[in-house]
Design a protein around this motif. Structure first.
Motif, PDB file in Angstrom:
ATOM      1  N   CYS A   4      68.734 -23.049  26.997  1.00  7.40           N
ATOM      2  CA  CYS A   4      70.013 -22.817  26.124  1.00  7.40           C
ATOM      3  C   CYS A   4      69.591 -23.352  24.533  1.00  7.40           C
ATOM      4  O   CYS A   4      70.419 -23.193  23.565  1.00  7.40           O
ATOM      5  CB  CYS A   4      71.145 -23.503  26.635  1.00  7.40           C
ATOM      6  SG  CYS A   4      71.113 -25.015  26.958  1.00  7.40           S
TER       7      CYS A   4
ATOM      8  N   LEU B 159      60.806 -19.636  34.541  1.00  4.46           N
ATOM      9  CA  LEU B 159      62.267 -18.891  34.310  1.00  4.46           C
ATOM     10  C   LEU B 159      63.251 -19.987  33.757  1.00  4.46           C
ATOM     11  O   LEU B 159      63.999 -19.557  32.958  1.00  4.46           O
ATOM     12  CB  LEU B 159      62.866 -18.478  35.856  1.00  4.46           C
ATOM     13  CG  LEU B 159      62.279 -17.352  36.527  1.00  4.46           C
ATOM     14  CD1 LEU B 159      62.696 -17.112  37.986  1.00  4.46           C
ATOM     15  CD2 LEU B 159      62.396 -16.194  35.539  1.00  4.46           C
TER      16      LEU B 159
ATOM     17  N   ASN C 282      65.184 -19.045  30.047  1.00  6.51           N
ATOM     18  CA  ASN C 282      66.722 -19.169  30.062  1.00  6.51           C
ATOM     19  C   ASN C 282      66.878 -20.416  29.210  1.00  6.51           C
ATOM     20  O   ASN C 282      68.333 -20.816  29.492  1.00  6.51           O
ATOM     21  CB  ASN C 282      67.090 -19.179  31.357  1.00  6.51           C
ATOM     22  CG  ASN C 282      67.137 -17.911  32.082  1.00  6.51           C
ATOM     23  OD1 ASN C 282      67.948 -17.010  31.841  1.00  6.51           O
ATOM     24  ND2 ASN C 282      66.051 -17.657  32.909  1.00  6.51           N
TER      25      ASN C 282
END
Length: 239
Positions: A204, A198, A202
């Motif tokens: 950035c 996860l 996710n």
């Protein structure tokens, strides 16, 4: 019940009874079929490797996720094979001439089985491989110290467990195509690698691609194909 007539042998398929080898895959995709060893008996692994090598004698064939028993059987019956007990792989035959460079970046020593599976796969699929190990985010100076090596690669495989932060850090340092591999390394709340997965999904940092938990094989295939395409190739119509 309607029974379909027996169509006889199919071209491009080698039927061993318990498995139907896709012997045309090398011609279609540039890469031979790979033996996934989990769930197969040692004798099946040996026969599959031997048959693939006989079908493709001029390239290497690969088996992954081999049990210790399967590794022992391959070493005994196919002594020319290279068996890696840490990466749980076996390679039979000579890998192709490498094109492009893949750097396999591992956060910690505990990630070695997945990182080595990725490295072996990338070599068999035709890329030169550089290993960069034990550079996790708990000591950021370690990854900063190899930034130039990261930037020289045509594709990066970044392997990490725990919170899975390393791919984001690497993705913020260089603009090299990057595939992240979450591993099942970590304490209880890592949920067998789900936390790392996860975290990577996710990320950035732009340009981070993610494969499944512990899937060093999938990352190795992807990275090798990127590296091969990135490397200079002779023009087809040179003559």
């Amino acid at each position: 019940m309607t029974h379909l007539p027996d169509q006889g042998p199919q071209p491009g398929v080698h039927d061993l009874g318990y498995a139907r080898l896709d012997t045309d895959r090398l011609e279609r995709t540039g890469d031979a079929e790979v033996v996934y060893g989990a769930g197969k008996t040692p004798s099946q692994v040996v026969e599959l490797l031997r048959t693939l090598h006989a079908t493709h004698p001029h390239t290497a064939v690969l088996a992954t996720r081999l049990t210790p028993e399967a590794q022992s059987a391959v070493a005994a019956e196919l002594p020319e094979a290279v068996v890696d007990p840490v990466g749980r792989t076996a390679v039979l035959g000579t890998p192709p001439v490498s094109r492009g460079t893949v750097a396999v970046v591992a956060a910690g020593t505990s990630d070695a089985p997945v990182a080595l599976e990725a490295a072996t796969t990338a070599r068999v699929f035709g890329a030169h491989v550089e290993m960069i190990t034990d550079v996790g985010v708990a000591g950021l100076h370690r990854i900063l110290g190899v930034r130039e090596r990261l930037d020289e690669a045509d594709c990066l495989i970044v392997v990490a467990g725990m919170e899975g932060a390393l791919p984001s850090v690497v993705g913020g340092l260089v603009g090299v195509p990057l595939v992240a591999v979450p591993t099942s390394v970590g304490y209880g709340a890592s949920f067998g690698g789900v936390a790392a997965l996860l975290g990577m999904l996710n990320s950035c940092a732009p340009g981070v691609t993610v494969v499944n938990i512990d899937n060093g094989f999938g990352a190795g295939v992807f990275a090798a194909r990127v590296a091969r395409r990135a490397a200079p190739r002779e023009a087809k119509d040179e003559s």
